[in-house]
Design a protein around this motif. Structure first.
Motif, PDB file in Angstrom:
ATOM      1  N   SER A 156      -1.633  -2.414   1.348  1.00 56.54           N
ATOM      2  CA  SER A 156      -1.577  -1.149   2.084  1.00 56.54           C
ATOM      3  C   SER A 156      -1.044  -0.013   1.214  1.00 56.54           C
ATOM      4  O   SER A 156      -1.270   1.159   1.517  1.00 56.54           O
ATOM      5  CB  SER A 156      -0.690  -1.305   3.327  1.00 56.54           C
ATOM      6  OG  SER A 156       0.663  -1.512   2.955  1.00 56.54           O
ATOM      7  N   LYS A 157      -0.367  -0.342   0.121  1.00 59.12           N
ATOM      8  CA  LYS A 157       0.129   0.671  -0.807  1.00 59.12           C
ATOM      9  C   LYS A 157      -0.867   0.963  -1.921  1.00 59.12           C
ATOM     10  O   LYS A 157      -0.578   1.748  -2.827  1.00 59.12           O
ATOM     11  CB  LYS A 157       1.457   0.212  -1.416  1.00 59.12           C
ATOM     12  CG  LYS A 157       2.560   0.013  -0.387  1.00 59.12           C
ATOM     13  CD  LYS A 157       3.876  -0.375  -1.026  1.00 59.12           C
ATOM     14  CE  LYS A 157       4.484   0.796  -1.756  1.00 59.12           C
ATOM     15  NZ  LYS A 157       4.876   1.908  -0.882  1.00 59.12           N
ATOM     16  N   GLY A 158      -2.010   0.287  -1.894  1.00 59.31           N
ATOM     17  CA  GLY A 158      -3.049   0.562  -2.882  1.00 59.31           C
ATOM     18  C   GLY A 158      -3.146  -0.449  -4.001  1.00 59.31           C
ATOM     19  O   GLY A 158      -3.996  -0.310  -4.881  1.00 59.31           O
ATOM     20  N   ASP A 159      -2.279  -1.482  -3.995  1.00 57.64           N
ATOM     21  CA  ASP A 159      -2.358  -2.504  -5.034  1.00 57.64           C
ATOM     22  C   ASP A 159      -3.559  -3.407  -4.780  1.00 57.64           C
ATOM     23  O   ASP A 159      -3.898  -3.715  -3.629  1.00 57.64           O
ATOM     24  CB  ASP A 159      -1.081  -3.342  -5.077  1.00 57.64           C
ATOM     25  CG  ASP A 159       0.128  -2.500  -5.453  1.00 57.64           C
ATOM     26  OD1 ASP A 159      -0.087  -1.383  -5.977  1.00 57.64           O
ATOM     27  OD2 ASP A 159       1.257  -2.940  -5.197  1.00 57.64           O
ATOM     28  N   VAL A 160      -4.184  -3.847  -5.855  1.00 55.67           N
ATOM     29  CA  VAL A 160      -5.362  -4.707  -5.777  1.00 55.67           C
ATOM     30  C   VAL A 160      -5.005  -6.064  -6.358  1.00 55.67           C
ATOM     31  O   VAL A 160      -4.465  -6.156  -7.459  1.00 55.67           O
ATOM     32  CB  VAL A 160      -6.561  -4.091  -6.539  1.00 55.67           C
ATOM     33  CG1 VAL A 160      -7.764  -5.015  -6.459  1.00 55.67           C
ATOM     34  CG2 VAL A 160      -6.890  -2.709  -5.982  1.00 55.67           C
ATOM     35  N   PHE A 161      -5.286  -7.135  -5.604  1.00 51.49           N
ATOM     36  CA  PHE A 161      -4.993  -8.489  -6.055  1.00 51.49           C
ATOM     37  C   PHE A 161      -6.300  -9.270  -6.160  1.00 51.49           C
ATOM     38  O   PHE A 161      -7.166  -9.184  -5.282  1.00 51.49           O
ATOM     39  CB  PHE A 161      -4.060  -9.201  -5.070  1.00 51.49           C
ATOM     40  CG  PHE A 161      -2.730  -8.528  -4.915  1.00 51.49           C
ATOM     41  CD1 PHE A 161      -1.710  -8.764  -5.813  1.00 51.49           C
ATOM     42  CD2 PHE A 161      -2.499  -7.638  -3.873  1.00 51.49           C
ATOM     43  CE1 PHE A 161      -0.493  -8.146  -5.683  1.00 51.49           C
ATOM     44  CE2 PHE A 161      -1.285  -7.020  -3.728  1.00 51.49           C
ATOM     45  CZ  PHE A 161      -0.272  -7.272  -4.636  1.00 51.49           C
TER      46      PHE A 161
END
Length: 430
Positions: A115-120
């Motif tokens: 939700s904070k924009g991090d991509v996993f």
């Protein structure tokens, strides 16, 4: 009247003016910028859910830890085998629930980061942490291993020396302390969704190490003393387990069956005293004490640094000390000057009325000369202290001016950031 080339150039400029804004400024594209922006309400909701799952994990971890300690006491004194098996089954069930909570907690954490924009993608650091958590939880006393022993030889005692299987698994409680520390840090003021946003603005990472550094800066004594207490209790517990096989055979010397003796050995070793009244005789015990030596040196060294830093005067305290020194030197100058005037008056009166012999006159002259030298030295100290105070005031004034300029620059920067956020928000809503 325009020529043909001029007319073509005007038509080209007009066509360019009618092109969409997103073609002229790709960074304002709604599709490309919408995913990179953070919705504070959504991220805060996920973070609160993450905290709630971590607290649930904390509760079941606390239950499992307490039951494991009770089980260790029953194993150590070989009492109530039926009650011990019941407790082992309760521990087994609570560990299964704890593993499920660890998985859910990890998923909620990933959702919060997304939700904070991090991509996993693929096998991430969070998955490694989850795997380590499950291994630590699984390595707990089990009802299936209640009757299994591990025998080994030892040069200090004769006879059968053995560990209970569940006794060894109780050592994993030392790793479970990490979970308690993690929950404490997660619920501190320095670890929140807002902290993460502020850190991202300054290219910093709001991880657990940042929280520890913040606590060390604001509450150094609390953090250091807490680390020392944890070191004593946790490794005293581990040392008691490691030395229990020898205590079952011979407890007359190096009796580590007592928690007090185990903690005393940890204190003596961590502070590098090493009296030698208690020492380890098993391989596992020596491994535990090796770790105590390393961590103890770190904690004691940190304590020395903290005490040294706290002993320094602040800027305002330094000003107070300089002012008190100046007042003290001024009073001393007055006393020395008064003594010189008194002796001079006595000599003048004695010389006029001839009531002093030559030896008394010489002694009083020497005494006046001594006070004159002291007054000269005191005056120099007073002038130096006054000059130092003036220099500190000038330096402090310069720092205050610089601080005010930085504050104005920071406010301007915040206004620009806020204006950019409002601009992007307006573009997203179109």
């Amino acid at each position: 009247m325009h020529t043909q080339p001029d007319q073509e150039r005007l038509n080209t400029q007009a066509n360019q003016a009618q092109e969409p804004i997103q073609n002229k400024a790709p960074f304002l594209d709604l599709e490309s910028s919408g995913d990179s922006l953070e919705d504070g309400r959504v991220t805060n909701l996920y973070f609160q859910l993450y905290r709630m799952m971590d607290l649930s994990f904390f509760v079941f971890n606390l239950i499992g830890t307490g039951l494991t300690v009770i089980t260790l006491e029953l194993i150590h004194y070989d009492e109530l085998p039926e009650a011990r098996r019941v407790i082992l089954w309760v521990i087994f069930i609570s560990n299964l629930i704890l593993m499920g909570l660890a998985v859910v907690r990890n998923q909620v954490k990933l959702k919060w980061r997304e939700s904070k924009g991090d991509v996993f993608s693929g096998f991430t650091k969070e998955h490694v942490e989850l795997l380590m958590e499950i291994i630590i939880i699984a390595a707990s006393p089990l009802p299936f291993l209640d009757d299994i022993n591990f025998y080994f030889s030892n040069d200090f005692v004769d006879g059968d020396v053995y560990y209970y299987a569940n006794e060894l698994l109780c050592l994993t409680l030392a790793f479970r302390i990490i979970f308690f520390i993690r929950t404490t840090l997660l619920n501190s003021y320095w670890h929140s969704n807002r902290t993460d946003r502020v850190c991202s603005l300054y290219a910093s990472q709001a991880d657990y190490m940042f929280t520890i550094k913040s606590l060390m800066r604001n509450q150094p004594f609390t953090v250091n003393y807490s680390a020392m207490i944890l070191l004593i209790f946790v490794f005293g517990y581990c040392l008691r387990i490691c030395e229990s096989p020898l205590n079952r055979i011979d407890s007359s010397s190096n009796d580590f069956s007592s928690y007090a003796n185990s903690m005393w050995c940890v204190i003596v070793t961590s502070t590098t005293l090493g009296y030698g009244d208690y020492y380890t005789r098993t391989l596992l015990g020596r491994i535990v004490m090796s770790v105590v030596c390393i961590l103890g040196n770190f904690v004691v060294s940190s304590m020395i640094v903290i005490i040294t830093n706290e002993s320094y005067l602040t800027t305002l305290e330094n000003k107070v000390v300089i002012l008190i020194d100046r007042l003290s030197l001024k009073k001393q100058m007055q006393q020395e000057a008064a003594m010189i005037i008194t002796i001079f008056g006595r000599l003048y009166y004695a010389k006029k009325h001839l009531d002093l012999n030559e030896e008394e006159f010489i002694n009083m002259s020497k005494k006046m000369k001594k006070y004159a030298i002291q007054l000269k030295l005191t005056t120099r100290k007073y002038v130096a202290a006054k000059a130092l105070g003036s220099q500190l005031e000038e330096i402090n004034s310069g720092f205050n001016s610089l601080k005010e300029n930085l504050k104005q620059t920071f406010q301007l920067q915040e206004e620009l950031i806020k204006a950019n956020e409002n601009l992007i928000y307006k573009i997203d809503n179109k």
